[in-house]
Motif scaffolding. Structure first.
Motif, PDB file in Angstrom:
ATOM      1  N   LEU A   1     -17.185  29.695  75.904  1.00 45.88           N
ATOM      2  CA  LEU A   1     -17.945  30.501  76.856  1.00 45.88           C
ATOM      3  C   LEU A   1     -19.447  30.312  76.704  1.00 45.88           C
ATOM      4  CD1 LEU A   1     -15.899  33.839  76.756  1.00 45.88           C
ATOM      5  CD2 LEU A   1     -15.963  32.148  78.600  1.00 45.88           C
ATOM      6  N   PHE A   2     -19.923  30.158  75.459  1.00 43.23           N
ATOM      7  CA  PHE A   2     -21.357  30.041  75.222  1.00 43.23           C
ATOM      8  C   PHE A   2     -21.896  28.661  75.581  1.00 43.23           C
ATOM      9  CE2 PHE A   2     -20.943  33.768  72.278  1.00 43.23           C
ATOM     10  CZ  PHE A   2     -21.835  34.581  72.947  1.00 43.23           C
ATOM     11  N   ASN A   3     -21.051  27.641  75.529  1.00 46.15           N
ATOM     12  CA  ASN A   3     -21.525  26.292  75.852  1.00 46.15           C
ATOM     13  C   ASN A   3     -20.443  25.546  76.627  1.00 46.15           C
ATOM     14  OD1 ASN A   3     -22.828  23.826  75.989  1.00 46.15           O
ATOM     15  ND2 ASN A   3     -23.583  23.929  73.891  1.00 46.15           N
ATOM     16  N   PRO A   4     -20.189  25.946  77.874  1.00 48.58           N
ATOM     17  CA  PRO A   4     -19.114  25.312  78.647  1.00 48.58           C
ATOM     18  C   PRO A   4     -19.377  23.844  78.965  1.00 48.58           C
ATOM     19  CG  PRO A   4     -20.412  26.782  80.031  1.00 48.58           C
ATOM     20  CD  PRO A   4     -20.864  27.006  78.626  1.00 48.58           C
ATOM     21  N   GLN A   5     -20.650  23.449  79.068  1.00 51.41           N
ATOM     22  CA  GLN A   5     -20.958  22.051  79.360  1.00 51.41           C
ATOM     23  C   GLN A   5     -20.508  21.128  78.225  1.00 51.41           C
ATOM     24  OE1 GLN A   5     -22.019  20.711  82.191  1.00 51.41           O
ATOM     25  NE2 GLN A   5     -21.904  22.769  83.075  1.00 51.41           N
TER      26      GLN A   5
ATOM     27  N   GLU B   1     -17.742  18.150  78.435  1.00 56.92           N
ATOM     28  CA  GLU B   1     -17.974  16.774  77.993  1.00 56.92           C
ATOM     29  C   GLU B   1     -16.930  16.337  76.981  1.00 56.92           C
ATOM     30  OE1 GLU B   1     -19.604  13.018  77.527  1.00 56.92           O
ATOM     31  OE2 GLU B   1     -19.826  14.529  79.108  1.00 56.92           O
ATOM     32  N   GLY B   2     -16.592  17.226  76.045  1.00 57.68           N
ATOM     33  CA  GLY B   2     -15.560  16.890  75.063  1.00 57.68           C
ATOM     34  C   GLY B   2     -14.211  16.654  75.711  1.00 57.68           C
TER      35      GLY B   2
ATOM     36  N   PHE C   1      -8.948  18.295  70.426  1.00 64.21           N
ATOM     37  CA  PHE C   1      -9.650  17.877  69.214  1.00 64.21           C
ATOM     38  C   PHE C   1     -10.918  17.091  69.538  1.00 64.21           C
ATOM     39  CE2 PHE C   1      -5.717  19.117  67.219  1.00 64.21           C
ATOM     40  CZ  PHE C   1      -6.140  19.613  65.992  1.00 64.21           C
ATOM     41  N   SER C   2     -10.983  16.482  70.696  1.00 66.59           N
ATOM     42  CA  SER C   2     -12.236  15.848  71.118  1.00 66.59           C
ATOM     43  C   SER C   2     -13.302  16.908  71.386  1.00 66.59           C
ATOM     44  CB  SER C   2     -12.005  15.000  72.366  1.00 66.59           C
ATOM     45  OG  SER C   2     -11.168  13.905  72.092  1.00 66.59           O
ATOM     46  N   ILE C   3     -12.899  18.026  71.978  1.00 65.59           N
ATOM     47  CA  ILE C   3     -13.827  19.140  72.174  1.00 65.59           C
ATOM     48  C   ILE C   3     -14.324  19.662  70.835  1.00 65.59           C
ATOM     49  CG2 ILE C   3     -14.056  21.507  73.027  1.00 65.59           C
ATOM     50  CD1 ILE C   3     -12.011  20.810  75.200  1.00 65.59           C
ATOM     51  N   LEU C   4     -13.398  19.868  69.889  1.00 67.74           N
ATOM     52  CA  LEU C   4     -13.772  20.353  68.555  1.00 67.74           C
ATOM     53  C   LEU C   4     -14.713  19.379  67.863  1.00 67.74           C
ATOM     54  CD1 LEU C   4     -13.519  22.310  66.202  1.00 67.74           C
ATOM     55  CD2 LEU C   4     -11.383  21.155  65.555  1.00 67.74           C
ATOM     56  N   ALA C   5     -14.410  18.078  67.969  1.00 69.91           N
ATOM     57  CA  ALA C   5     -15.261  17.076  67.319  1.00 69.91           C
ATOM     58  C   ALA C   5     -16.670  17.090  67.902  1.00 69.91           C
ATOM     59  CB  ALA C   5     -14.634  15.691  67.472  1.00 69.91           C
ATOM     60  N   LEU C   6     -16.774  17.287  69.204  1.00 69.38           N
ATOM     61  CA  LEU C   6     -18.097  17.314  69.827  1.00 69.38           C
ATOM     62  C   LEU C   6     -18.882  18.552  69.399  1.00 69.38           C
ATOM     63  CD1 LEU C   6     -19.763  15.563  71.683  1.00 69.38           C
ATOM     64  CD2 LEU C   6     -18.935  16.897  73.626  1.00 69.38           C
TER      65      LEU C   6
END
Length: 313
Positions: free
Chosen positions: A18-22, A26-27, A213-218
């Motif tokens: 919610l705080f950084n949806p962009q 991207e992730g 996991f790509s979102i988490l890594a980013l």
């Protein structure tokens, strides 16, 4: 306790989104591009063809030329030999999926299924040749010295000592009587349409985990954590190997960077662990045991790589 921890982590993840949806967007985009451009076209055809080969009882055609190694050295049955070959050729999580499917259909014994889970899930040669080697070549002071045979030997030779340890751990012995091996197999009708839909379902699960996991890594890449310089890329490599290896190459140099790349590729990342868990079904295979074997494999790969590089120098 377990539900409480998972619930807390889920709330934290939701707040981060919610705080950084962009950043989340991207992730997710990077994960889906990785899945659509590399994983799906590489793994899905192998997955579909694998089911047809098994249904047509054509396993011996593929495993026959390698029987002295697979059956003589590794003590695998014909069915188990095919599981290992598919895991080596197709990459994560094909070896685990076939081990689970073969165990569910009683093509292999429970002991051989647990043994195979320890040795049959690896990065594919195509991933090693196309991605890992290209990334290692970018590492200063070591890229040109690291040859393909050093990388491949470091990643795949640990199968031998791990196979010995896993056979002893699970009390596995190959069935010498072919009739005894055939009694394990319970035949069932094969539907190509059902098999293809099952393959699509598995690939969708894998794509979902790659995206998450790509979102988490980013997030780990940009989150202001007070970590030592090498800890962040090592952590990224432990989360998702594709993004993690790229981060390692960009932030490290020399043998340390190359060792982190090799260790990440051998471990497969938590993304690979969750992908493996998604294909194990209810076959009696332990994901905890699998994590232990992958950690051991990663450590042995790093040791071998260091020894080979020292010998070459």
């Amino acid at each position: 306790m377990k539900k409480s921890i998972l619930g807390t982590l889920s709330v934290l993840c939701l707040l981060m989104l919610l705080f950084n949806p962009q950043l989340a967007l991207e992730g997710a985009r990077q994960g889906l591009i990785l899945w659509g451009n590399i994983v799906l076209p590489t793994l899905l055809p192998f997955m579909i063809c694998s089911g047809v080969i098994v249904a047509m009882d054509a396993i011996c055609i593929l495993t026959g030329p390698f029987k002295p190694i697979l059956s003589g050295l590794l003590k695998l049955s014909d069915q188990g030999s095919y599981v290992l070959m598919s895991g080596l050729l197709c990459g994560y999580p094909m070896g685990a999926k076939n081990a689970s499917d073969f165990l569910d259909s009683r093509r292999i014994s429970p002991e051989e299924g647990r043994y195979l889970l320890a040795i049959a899930n690896h990065p594919s040669p195509m991933f090693v040749l196309g991605y890992i080697m290209s990334q290692i070549s970018l590492i200063p002071d070591v890229g040109k010295a690291c040859s393909l045979w050093i990388t491949a030997a470091s990643l795949y030779l640990p199968i031998l000592p791990i196979s010995i340890l896993a056979r002893a751990c699970y009390h596995y012995k190959r069935l010498d009587d072919p009739e005894a091996g055939n009694q394990l197999y319970s035949s069932s009708s094969f539907s190509f349409d059902e098999h293809m839909m099952s393959s699509f379902e598995t690939m969708t699960k894998i794509g979902g985990y790659i995206m998450l996991f790509s979102i988490l890594a980013l997030y780990l890449t940009v989150f202001p954590l007070p970590l030592p310089p090498l800890i962040r890329p090592a952590l990224l490599g432990a989360v998702e190997i594709t993004t993690g290896i790229q981060a390692i190459v960009q932030s490290s140099s020399g043998q340390t960077g190359a060792l982190l790349v090799i260790g990440s590729a051998a471990f497969g990342g938590f993304s690979g662990i969750f992908q493996t868990k998604s294909v194990l079904k209810n076959a009696g295979l332990s994901i905890r045991h699998y994590i232990f074997w992958k950690l051991l494999h990663s450590a042995l790969s790093c040791i071998l790589f260091y020894v080979f590089m020292c010998l070459k120098a």
